[in-house]
Motif scaffolding. Structure first.
Motif, PDB file in Angstrom:
ATOM      1  N   ARG A 235       0.883  -1.240   0.035  1.00 50.13           N
ATOM      2  CA  ARG A 235       0.206  -0.047   0.044  1.00 50.13           C
ATOM      3  C   ARG A 235       0.798   1.178  -0.070  1.00 50.13           C
ATOM      4  NH1 ARG A 235      -5.095  -1.645   4.110  1.00 50.13           N
ATOM      5  NH2 ARG A 235      -5.041  -3.737   3.616  1.00 50.13           N
ATOM      6  N   ALA A 236       2.038   1.197  -0.420  1.00 45.29           N
ATOM      7  CA  ALA A 236       3.047   2.476  -0.102  1.00 45.29           C
ATOM      8  C   ALA A 236       2.532   3.388  -1.368  1.00 45.29           C
ATOM      9  CB  ALA A 236       4.343   1.912  -0.566  1.00 45.29           C
ATOM     10  N   GLU A 237       1.966   3.054  -2.440  1.00 47.89           N
ATOM     11  CA  GLU A 237       1.660   4.005  -3.521  1.00 47.89           C
ATOM     12  C   GLU A 237       0.200   4.668  -3.017  1.00 47.89           C
ATOM     13  OE1 GLU A 237       1.673   2.003  -7.172  1.00 47.89           O
ATOM     14  OE2 GLU A 237       3.683   1.710  -7.297  1.00 47.89           O
ATOM     15  N   ASP A 238      -0.388   3.960  -2.230  1.00 48.21           N
ATOM     16  CA  ASP A 238      -1.744   4.613  -1.829  1.00 48.21           C
ATOM     17  C   ASP A 238      -1.627   5.403  -0.421  1.00 48.21           C
ATOM     18  OD1 ASP A 238      -3.160   3.487  -4.086  1.00 48.21           O
ATOM     19  OD2 ASP A 238      -3.238   1.430  -3.109  1.00 48.21           O
ATOM     20  N   GLY A 239      -0.591   5.555  -0.087  1.00 49.87           N
ATOM     21  CA  GLY A 239      -0.214   6.178   1.338  1.00 49.87           C
ATOM     22  C   GLY A 239      -0.244   5.351   2.480  1.00 49.87           C
ATOM     23  N   GLY A 240      -0.157   3.946   2.425  1.00 44.53           N
ATOM     24  CA  GLY A 240      -0.042   3.132   3.475  1.00 44.53           C
ATOM     25  C   GLY A 240      -1.190   3.163   4.426  1.00 44.53           C
ATOM     26  N   ARG A 241      -2.423   3.125   4.200  1.00 44.32           N
ATOM     27  CA  ARG A 241      -3.286   3.412   4.929  1.00 44.32           C
ATOM     28  C   ARG A 241      -4.111   2.184   5.329  1.00 44.32           C
ATOM     29  NH1 ARG A 241      -7.627   7.367   6.119  1.00 44.32           N
ATOM     30  NH2 ARG A 241      -9.575   6.424   6.648  1.00 44.32           N
ATOM     31  N   TYR A 242      -4.399   1.793   6.725  1.00 46.52           N
ATOM     32  CA  TYR A 242      -4.946   0.577   7.231  1.00 46.52           C
ATOM     33  C   TYR A 242      -6.244   1.005   7.959  1.00 46.52           C
ATOM     34  CZ  TYR A 242      -0.908  -1.971   5.758  1.00 46.52           C
ATOM     35  OH  TYR A 242      -0.017  -2.701   4.813  1.00 46.52           O
ATOM     36  N   ASP A 243      -7.486   0.048   7.888  1.00 44.69           N
ATOM     37  CA  ASP A 243      -8.265   0.451   8.777  1.00 44.69           C
ATOM     38  C   ASP A 243      -8.720  -0.812   9.390  1.00 44.69           C
ATOM     39  OD1 ASP A 243     -10.969   0.699   9.979  1.00 44.69           O
ATOM     40  OD2 ASP A 243     -11.572   2.199   8.589  1.00 44.69           O
ATOM     41  N   MET A 244      -8.301  -1.169  10.636  1.00 43.41           N
ATOM     42  CA  MET A 244      -8.336  -2.503  11.180  1.00 43.41           C
ATOM     43  C   MET A 244      -9.215  -2.569  12.481  1.00 43.41           C
ATOM     44  SD  MET A 244      -4.168  -3.623  10.509  1.00 43.41           S
ATOM     45  CE  MET A 244      -4.563  -5.434  10.613  1.00 43.41           C
ATOM     46  N   ASP A 245      -9.810  -3.370  12.763  1.00 43.20           N
ATOM     47  CA  ASP A 245     -10.477  -3.733  14.209  1.00 43.20           C
ATOM     48  C   ASP A 245      -9.475  -4.392  15.168  1.00 43.20           C
ATOM     49  OD1 ASP A 245     -10.569  -6.511  13.865  1.00 43.20           O
ATOM     50  OD2 ASP A 245     -12.850  -6.416  12.920  1.00 43.20           O
ATOM     51  N   ASP A 246      -9.929  -4.434  16.179  1.00 45.01           N
ATOM     52  CA  ASP A 246      -8.954  -5.068  17.452  1.00 45.01           C
ATOM     53  C   ASP A 246      -8.470  -6.435  16.980  1.00 45.01           C
ATOM     54  OD1 ASP A 246      -8.516  -3.028  19.086  1.00 45.01           O
ATOM     55  OD2 ASP A 246     -10.407  -3.160  20.165  1.00 45.01           O
ATOM     56  N   LYS A 247      -9.518  -7.244  16.413  1.00 44.93           N
ATOM     57  CA  LYS A 247      -8.922  -8.522  16.145  1.00 44.93           C
ATOM     58  C   LYS A 247      -8.075  -8.826  15.068  1.00 44.93           C
ATOM     59  CE  LYS A 247     -11.157 -13.299  14.992  1.00 44.93           C
ATOM     60  NZ  LYS A 247     -12.381 -13.856  14.538  1.00 44.93           N
ATOM     61  N   ALA A 248      -8.201  -7.946  14.031  1.00 44.97           N
ATOM     62  CA  ALA A 248      -7.301  -7.861  12.956  1.00 44.97           C
ATOM     63  C   ALA A 248      -5.828  -7.195  13.447  1.00 44.97           C
ATOM     64  CB  ALA A 248      -7.650  -7.076  11.977  1.00 44.97           C
ATOM     65  N   LEU A 249      -5.751  -6.221  14.090  1.00 43.51           N
ATOM     66  CA  LEU A 249      -4.612  -5.632  14.978  1.00 43.51           C
ATOM     67  C   LEU A 249      -3.778  -6.461  15.510  1.00 43.51           C
ATOM     68  CD1 LEU A 249      -2.934  -3.156  14.781  1.00 43.51           C
ATOM     69  CD2 LEU A 249      -4.377  -2.408  16.984  1.00 43.51           C
ATOM     70  N   ASP A 250      -4.732  -7.516  16.492  1.00 41.02           N
ATOM     71  CA  ASP A 250      -3.995  -8.491  17.296  1.00 41.02           C
ATOM     72  C   ASP A 250      -3.208  -9.478  16.572  1.00 41.02           C
ATOM     73  OD1 ASP A 250      -4.338  -7.199  19.620  1.00 41.02           O
ATOM     74  OD2 ASP A 250      -6.410  -8.291  20.072  1.00 41.02           O
ATOM     75  N   SER A 251      -3.353  -9.606  15.294  1.00 44.14           N
ATOM     76  CA  SER A 251      -2.868 -10.772  14.501  1.00 44.14           C
ATOM     77  C   SER A 251      -1.510 -10.274  13.771  1.00 44.14           C
ATOM     78  CB  SER A 251      -3.647 -11.092  13.129  1.00 44.14           C
ATOM     79  OG  SER A 251      -3.678 -10.054  12.347  1.00 44.14           O
ATOM     80  N   TRP A 252      -1.186  -8.970  14.063  1.00 42.44           N
ATOM     81  CA  TRP A 252       0.295  -8.381  13.571  1.00 42.44           C
ATOM     82  C   TRP A 252       1.266  -8.754  14.682  1.00 42.44           C
ATOM     83  CZ3 TRP A 252       0.460  -3.287  10.469  1.00 42.44           C
ATOM     84  CH2 TRP A 252      -0.388  -3.254   9.563  1.00 42.44           C
ATOM     85  N   TRP A 253       2.528  -8.615  14.276  1.00 40.04           N
ATOM     86  CA  TRP A 253       3.678  -8.827  15.448  1.00 40.04           C
ATOM     87  C   TRP A 253       3.827  -7.832  16.442  1.00 40.04           C
ATOM     88  CZ3 TRP A 253       5.633 -13.503  14.975  1.00 40.04           C
ATOM     89  CH2 TRP A 253       5.558 -14.079  13.711  1.00 40.04           C
ATOM     90  N   LYS A 254       4.054  -8.241  17.504  1.00 44.95           N
ATOM     91  CA  LYS A 254       4.444  -7.402  18.538  1.00 44.95           C
ATOM     92  C   LYS A 254       5.674  -6.434  18.146  1.00 44.95           C
ATOM     93  CE  LYS A 254       2.243 -10.037  22.296  1.00 44.95           C
ATOM     94  NZ  LYS A 254       1.110  -9.084  22.536  1.00 44.95           N
TER      95      LYS A 254
END
Length: 340
Positions: A235-254
């Motif tokens: 998403r670098a060309e689109d400004g790197g925007r994310y819209d994530m709920d808590d469940k999706a965010l928790d799947s990312w690395w600490k």
């Protein structure tokens, strides 16, 4: 750090090099180890079978936890795996007594149902061949062994559903009490809108890029422009925007989930180091979840309470099987001749 070490058929497999590293840390050898790990009513689980089960468990866990979390957990993983193997063998022996069998077409139907479920989550799984390739990558079992495992799962499920689980009436008062005790469970997820710059950890210019980004942040440069210039992630060309709920965010690395939640709106984080990349994050918005009405939650609560009761029934049944069984554990390397 407490983690759920129970294995399963995961959706994503880690690179082979990490899997080999994790497997070698537990197995510690290239050739199968001989001997008996445990005798269950006179029938053995060999050390080699236990090693294989531990390896499959690690392959599954490696897709959900970073290596540093799993390191040092080998003893717990091995103990949990052995306990589950004993319970599984006792359940299968009971299936034999109850003459519960599974036809090949039942296995085919189970596989097809899983494919239908996974298609919405993983577009790489479309056929039976895709399914068994992923199974082998995640769990280390070829199609023949996978079909045997599936057959055993269906046999155990049939035993529990037809012989053990007894549905009990769940009153509206019980559901209301559960609803009041677990308010967070019956709210919509909070959501977080943010942009991120991702720098690959193996980038030789990493330090210089971090310094340049920090200078631009201090100068008040537009973060969206910085994403387009610096980010090496999606998403670098689109400004790197994310819209994530808590469940999706928790799947990312600490430490990304905690850091993103802690950011004030408009603020840019310090460089955040995840296992394979450096992240800079700018928070755009936090959206707080709202409480759901009790009336609409009743089917979910009833299902939750029923599953909890089934779990208790299964635990009681497993305890009963253990009490009535002859289970003898042996030190690693014990042979058949060592049996008393």
């Amino acid at each position: 750090m407490p983690i759920d070490l129970r294995g399963g058929f995961s959706r994503i497999a880690l690179p082979l090099i990490l899997s080999v590293l994790l497997l070698s840390s537990v197995a510690g050898q290239s050739s199968p180890r001989r001997g008996i790990a445990v005798l269950i009513n006179g029938k053995p689980i060999t050390v080699h079978e236990l090693d294989q089960a531990v390896s499959r468990r690690l392959l599954s866990l490696a897709s959900r936890y970073p290596e540093e979390v799993l390191r040092g957990q080998e003893e717990q993983i091995r103990g949990d795996t052995l306990s589950e193997l004993i319970n599984e063998r006792l359940l299968l022996q009971r299936c034999e007594q109850e003459k519960i069998e599974v036809r090949p077409e039942e296995v085919d139907h189970w596989v097809q149902m899983q494919i239908e479920r996974l298609r919405s989550e993983d577009e790489a799984i479309r056929t039976v061949g895709d399914f068994f390739e992923r199974w082998e990558a995640d769990l280390g079992e070829n199609e023949e062994l996978a079909r045997k495992s599936i057959r055993d799962r269906i046999r155990i499920s049939t035993l529990l559903e037809t012989k053990i689980y007894q549905q009990e009436y769940i009153s509206p008062a019980e559901m209301r009490a559960y609803y009041r005790r677990h308010p967070d469970e019956f709210s919509t997820e909070s959501a977080h809108v943010f942009r991120q710059i991702l720098l690959n950890f193996d980038n030789p210019d990493r330090k210089e890029l971090i310094a340049a980004i920090e200078r631009d942040v201090a100068a008040g440069r537009d973060f969206g422009e910085m994403v387009t210039e610096y980010s090496q992630g999606p998403r670098a060309e689109d400004g790197g925007r994310y819209d994530m709920d808590d469940k999706a965010l928790d799947s990312w690395w600490k430490p990304l989930p905690e850091s993103i939640r802690a950011l004030p709106i408009g603020a840019v984080s310090a460089p955040l180091q995840a296992p394979s990349a450096i992240h800079f994050v700018q928070l755009i918005d936090h959206r707080v979840g709202h409480k759901l009405e009790f009336k609409g939650c009743q089917p979910q609560i009833r299902s939750k309470l029923r599953k909890e009761r089934e779990l208790l029934q299964r635990e009681r049944f497993n305890d009963e099987l253990r009490r009535n069984a002859d289970v003898r554990e042996y030190p690693v390397g014990a042979s058949v001749d060592d049996r008393p």
